[in-house]
Design an enzyme around this catalytic site. Sequence first.
Site, mmCIF file in Angstrom:
data_model
loop_
_atom_site.group_PDB
_atom_site.id
_atom_site.type_symbol
_atom_site.label_atom_id
_atom_site.label_comp_id
_atom_site.label_asym_id
_atom_site.label_seq_id
_atom_site.Cartn_x
_atom_site.Cartn_y
_atom_site.Cartn_z
ATOM 1 N N SER A 113 47.535 20.414 33.253
ATOM 2 C CA SER A 113 46.887 20.376 31.716
ATOM 3 C C SER A 113 47.621 19.646 30.858
ATOM 4 O O SER A 113 47.975 18.623 31.036
ATOM 5 C CB SER A 113 46.756 21.739 31.334
ATOM 6 O OG SER A 113 45.733 21.951 30.258
ATOM 7 N N HIS A 114 48.020 20.144 29.645
ATOM 8 C CA HIS A 114 48.925 19.567 28.490
ATOM 9 C C HIS A 114 50.171 19.355 28.683
ATOM 10 O O HIS A 114 50.864 18.777 28.019
ATOM 11 C CB HIS A 114 48.522 20.384 27.420
ATOM 12 C CG HIS A 114 48.955 21.884 27.625
ATOM 13 N ND1 HIS A 114 48.258 22.776 28.277
ATOM 14 C CD2 HIS A 114 49.936 22.652 26.939
ATOM 15 C CE1 HIS A 114 48.752 23.820 28.220
ATOM 16 N NE2 HIS A 114 50.102 23.809 27.644
ATOM 17 N N ASP A 277 43.349 16.771 26.098
ATOM 18 C CA ASP A 277 44.494 16.890 26.489
ATOM 19 C C ASP A 277 44.545 16.261 28.169
ATOM 20 O O ASP A 277 43.665 15.586 28.429
ATOM 21 C CB ASP A 277 44.746 18.489 27.037
ATOM 22 C CG ASP A 277 44.151 19.117 27.809
ATOM 23 O OD1 ASP A 277 42.804 18.763 27.814
ATOM 24 O OD2 ASP A 277 44.422 20.132 28.353
ATOM 25 N N ASP A 279 43.924 17.014 31.058
ATOM 26 C CA ASP A 279 42.865 17.491 32.034
ATOM 27 C C ASP A 279 41.349 17.500 31.302
ATOM 28 O O ASP A 279 40.496 17.674 31.924
ATOM 29 C CB ASP A 279 43.064 18.502 32.883
ATOM 30 C CG ASP A 279 43.068 19.822 31.895
ATOM 31 O OD1 ASP A 279 43.470 19.730 31.031
ATOM 32 O OD2 ASP A 279 42.714 20.880 32.534
ATOM 33 N N ASP A 281 40.212 19.107 29.147
ATOM 34 C CA ASP A 281 39.416 20.762 28.690
ATOM 35 C C ASP A 281 40.083 21.175 27.174
ATOM 36 O O ASP A 281 39.243 21.991 26.708
ATOM 37 C CB ASP A 281 39.429 21.757 29.524
ATOM 38 C CG ASP A 281 41.141 22.249 29.745
ATOM 39 O OD1 ASP A 281 41.898 21.432 29.130
ATOM 40 O OD2 ASP A 281 41.346 23.141 30.443
ATOM 41 N N ARG A 282 40.836 20.593 26.442
ATOM 42 C CA ARG A 282 41.248 20.888 25.147
ATOM 43 C C ARG A 282 40.583 19.690 24.120
ATOM 44 O O ARG A 282 40.413 18.635 24.253
ATOM 45 C CB ARG A 282 42.572 20.829 25.091
ATOM 46 C CG ARG A 282 43.347 21.960 25.793
ATOM 47 C CD ARG A 282 44.950 22.236 25.645
ATOM 48 N NE ARG A 282 45.428 23.391 26.225
ATOM 49 C CZ ARG A 282 46.214 24.014 25.913
ATOM 50 N NH1 ARG A 282 47.054 23.603 24.801
ATOM 51 N NH2 ARG A 282 46.841 25.023 26.594
ATOM 52 N N LYS A 376 36.693 25.281 29.580
ATOM 53 C CA LYS A 376 36.578 24.722 28.132
ATOM 54 C C LYS A 376 36.527 23.326 28.232
ATOM 55 O O LYS A 376 36.776 22.562 29.328
ATOM 56 C CB LYS A 376 37.654 25.169 27.091
ATOM 57 C CG LYS A 376 39.193 24.864 27.660
ATOM 58 C CD LYS A 376 40.292 25.559 27.049
ATOM 59 C CE LYS A 376 41.590 25.042 27.374
ATOM 60 N NZ LYS A 376 41.916 26.079 28.512
HETATM 61 C C1 VG1 Z 1 47.868 28.311 27.343
HETATM 62 C C2 VG1 Z 1 47.083 28.854 26.100
HETATM 63 C C3 VG1 Z 1 45.820 29.455 26.648
HETATM 64 C C4 VG1 Z 1 45.051 28.563 27.858
HETATM 65 C C5 VG1 Z 1 46.039 28.020 28.737
HETATM 66 C C6 VG1 Z 1 45.448 27.187 29.625
HETATM 67 O O1 VG1 Z 1 48.184 29.500 28.090
HETATM 68 O O2 VG1 Z 1 47.571 29.690 25.234
HETATM 69 O O3 VG1 Z 1 44.995 29.908 25.721
HETATM 70 O O4 VG1 Z 1 44.246 29.300 28.413
HETATM 71 O O5 VG1 Z 1 47.320 27.483 28.294
HETATM 72 O O6 VG1 Z 1 44.975 26.055 29.025
HETATM 73 P P1 VG1 Z 1 49.586 30.333 27.890
HETATM 74 O O7 VG1 Z 1 49.812 31.371 28.871
HETATM 75 O O8 VG1 Z 1 50.801 29.275 27.894
HETATM 76 O O9 VG1 Z 1 49.823 30.659 26.458
HETATM 77 V V1 VG1 Z 1 44.894 24.482 29.689
HETATM 78 O O10 VG1 Z 1 44.429 23.449 28.879
HETATM 79 O O11 VG1 Z 1 45.482 24.641 30.966
HETATM 80 O O12 VG1 Z 1 44.051 24.333 30.806
HETATM 81 CO CO CO Z 2 43.904 21.714 29.736
#
Ligand code: VG1
Ligand code: CO
Length: 542
Positions: A113-114, A277, A279, A281-282, A376
């Site tokens: 992800s990010h 981000d 991948d 989804d953000r 998302k």
């Molecule tokens: C973080 C965010 C959460 C989100 C998760 C995955 O998790 O706070 O809201 O669902 O990332 O997002 P954490 O446990 O670090 O607070 V992402 O864009 O993976 O796909």
């Molecule tokens: Co993501």
Amino acid sequence: MDILTVPTTPIEGQKPGTSGLRKKTRVFMEPNYLENFVQAVFDAIGGAEGKTFVVGGDGRYFNAEAIQTILRMAAANGANAAIVGRAGLLSTPAASNLIRKNATDGGLILSASHNPGGIDEDFGLKFNIPNGGPAPESITDAIYTGTLSIARYLTVESADLDLDRLGDTQLGDMQVTIVDPVADYQALMEDLFDFDAIRDLFASGFQVRFDAMHAITGPYAAAILQDALGAPDGSVMNAIPSVDFGGGHPDPNPTWAKGLMVELMSDTGPDFGAASDGDGDRNMILGRNTYVSPSDSLAVLTANAHLAPGYATGLAGVARSMPTSCAVDRVAKDLQFECFETPTGWKFFGNLLDAGRATLCGEESFGTGSDHVREKDGLWAVLLWLNILAVKRCGVSDLLQDHWQKYGRNYYSRHDFEALNKSDAEALMGRVEAALGTLPGQTIAGLVVEKADSFRYEDPIDGSVSRNQGLRIQFANGARAIFRLSGTGTDGATLRLYLETLETDPGKLDQEVQIALGPIIKAAHELSGLHSLGRSAPDVIT
Ligand code: VG1
Ligand code: CO
């Protein structure tokens, strides 16, 4: 083609977190590490025999190699077919769409992800179920248990497939179909939104700037915003995905999307700005001189979604993660539909979306989406904003101001303390948890505590219970402070402190956020003894 049964031994630390397994790339590259996890996934879902899977990722370092490994293992485990994005690329929402559209048995999505990418940064893998959403805890727990006792994995010996060539090939008895990563996703967006209206908006001179952050949404945003909707070339910046995201954090927030922020925070900047981000989804939404907090974005979209064709009949309900601000609750109350409060992580929205109880969902962490997929969706949020602005013919800031005038403003911020010593962070959480029972009635830094608990969620659809989902302290004036440990970090522990306060006085809607939250910040520090972490300020404020 011979199927090889390779003996292996468990490797520690393979518990999937909020969204799959995230580790340093070098850990994923250790012998058998990826293989163990993939085999545990197949074992946890009753085998891969006869099944079809979607496979793709965000293009970060090790993406292509890992896909070859996964395909060989899927073939060896008897899978019938695999649908793979060209060059191994698929955004998370596009993968979710393909899983649903082709009625497959799920998908393997490669992304952290990010988090930054590269051989010394992060890699990740998660399994999504046939509804297109992240696997629920029952499956991720079974995967974890599997990795603790694994003794063998199955693979075949074969040359690497050419992932760049569209169409069908065979890997043993498994058919592999390479698809255009963008086409089906774009068709879905055309179904949901009024592309003509957005095209007219752009033609009228409305300027948009989208920062793909060198990550997966580059090709999607270029195809949709520029080629289909007519935004001039260059409207999408950092549009070519790279294995290390140009050396940056592909995290769409004011800290990491600095260039975009600078451009938008000016009287002469574009009318609309957005970023996504690693991948895809953000999303972060900006207007000229305007930053829209993700919690406000969810509330504004909920109040106006009916202006887009895909949501013209209204919403069944909405859902937000617990630490997301209560701004959307006020809209749901006004429009008279249900509003659900779930633990952090998109997987908790799946049942509500499947059951038709929620149409829109959102998290404070720059995540917004709807029942069109089960993840998302960054670009979806951007297009819904644009569709609403195209109908209303107003700016981002006007829409936001009108919203606050009507519903009040939930001042909101998240303070992250990163790379903490794990035991220090756990000790702080333990102390706050132990004190929860004694807090109600106490006055801390001038604020009276009304309630305090450890968030426990009972899924209204299947009755499953999730405990320890964050410590929440509710004050008598409606303010909240929430403490939670991240489940996605890969360096020590990350403590997240979520802060919120409601303002309904029309004359006090334009305060600086951190100042408006000053008293709650003070109370949160005092009641938790945050100074014990030895940090004078958060690492990231969003
Ligand atoms: C973080 C965010 C959460 C989100 C998760 C995955 O998790 O706070 O809201 O669902 O990332 O997002 P954490 O446990 O670090 O607070 V992402 O864009 O993976 O796909
Ligand atoms: Co993501």
